[in-house]
Design a protein around this motif. Structure first.
Motif: not given
Length: 308
Positions: A65-69, A74-77, A79-86, A139-141
């Motif tokens: 949601q942060f990337f989308l808004n 950079l929305f296409s990448v 998920f890689f940031v999200a994995m690290i944060l998760a 929402e997936l890239p």
């Protein structure tokens, strides 16, 4: 059961369900890797493991949601940031829980089961209060959308292929960490003989905390993968916790190879039977089969001898 289908149709069904089973295998394995580290290496029965997974799923959702808004370019990448944060969020919570509660309950498996079950209920209510009771989906890239045709009737989902590739990378990384790094040697030394490991200068409390944090962090990554195949809610983690324990016990609590083999066997059997039978019947038959095998081989598929 099979008489209503032609041979060609059965072949297509088994291929498609086999691929669906591989996606389920990926989630099972990511969950079981973290649980196997905690249960197999530390003897802690973590009934809140599913809630650490869902924390990773929520982190992935809010990152999307942060990337989308705010940074849609950079929305296409994301998920890689999200994995690290998760991984960081679930791992940090895991180390906090180990410091506040788990370290006082070592060698008391029943107490850890009850304590982490209570923690599970607390985290579920916390998620419900903070994130709301409704399920959410990411929402997936665009590059994760769609499918690749294998034949005229069989297609495989691109996001499923990504989840499987992610699982392979994480599994290899965990294997290298546990069997090739100095920290992994310390973990195995503590498992084999805690008193001797402490006598040679290994900080066993620090090893325990980092081990628990690593297991919970991997569960957070499993939560990121989970967002690709299901919606996220406060109680979603409970849907997988029984299957995950089944995978760990069936494979052998201290065996990485056993965990992989067990996750593959259970996911494929469950996925295939769910097509021809109801989902509940498939789970019951899978559970009965595993119980029967464990009655004949209670140590699981693979066992590692350790000094006690």
């Amino acid at each position: 059961m099979f008489s209503d289908y032609s041979l060609a149709e059965l072949s297509s069904i088994f291929v498609m369900q086999g691929f669906a089973g591989l996606i389920l295998f990926s989630v099972f394995l990511l969950m079981a890797l973290g649980l196997a580290i905690i249960f197999g290496q530390m003897g802690v029965i973590n009934m809140a493991h599913g809630e650490f997974m869902i924390l990773g799923a929520y982190v992935t959702y809010f990152t999307s949601q942060f990337f989308l808004n705010f940074i849609p370019d950079l929305f296409s990448v994301y998920f890689f940031v999200a994995m690290i944060l998760a991984f960081i969020a679930s791992g940090a919570l895991g180390m906090l829980v180990e410091w506040l509660m788990i370290r006082r309950l070592y060698k008391r498996p029943l107490d850890t089961l009850l304590a982490t079950w209570g923690l599970s209920l607390i985290l579920q209510q916390f998620y419900r209060s903070v994130f709301g009771p409704r399920e959410v989906g990411v929402e997936l890239p665009s590059w994760m959308m769609g499918s690749l045709p294998l034949t005229d009737v069989v297609e495989v989902q691109i996001n499923g292929l990504f989840v499987m590739a992610l699982t392979i990378v994480i599994t290899i990384a965990v294997a290298l960490l546990m069997y090739k790094s100095n920290w992994g040697k310390q973990v195995r030394a503590v498992v084999q003989n805690r008193m001797m490991a402490s006598a040679v200068g290994i900080n066993t409390e620090k090893v325990d905390r980092y081990t628990f944090g690593l297991g919970c962090g991997i569960a957070g990554i499993a939560g990121s993968a989970f967002t690709m195949i299901g919606s996220t809610g406060p109680t979603s983690g409970q849907l997988y916790i029984v299957d995950t324990f089944l995978v760990v016990v069936f494979g052998g609590a201290q065996s990485l190879l056993g965990t992989i083999a067990s996750a593959f066997t259970i996911s494929q059997a469950q996925s295939t039977m769910e097509f021809f039978l109801s989902g509940s019947t498939a789970k019951v038959l899978t559970l009965l089969s595993v119980v029967i095998i464990l009655m004949l081989r209670p140590q699981g598929l693979f066992v590692i001898k350790v000094r006690r």
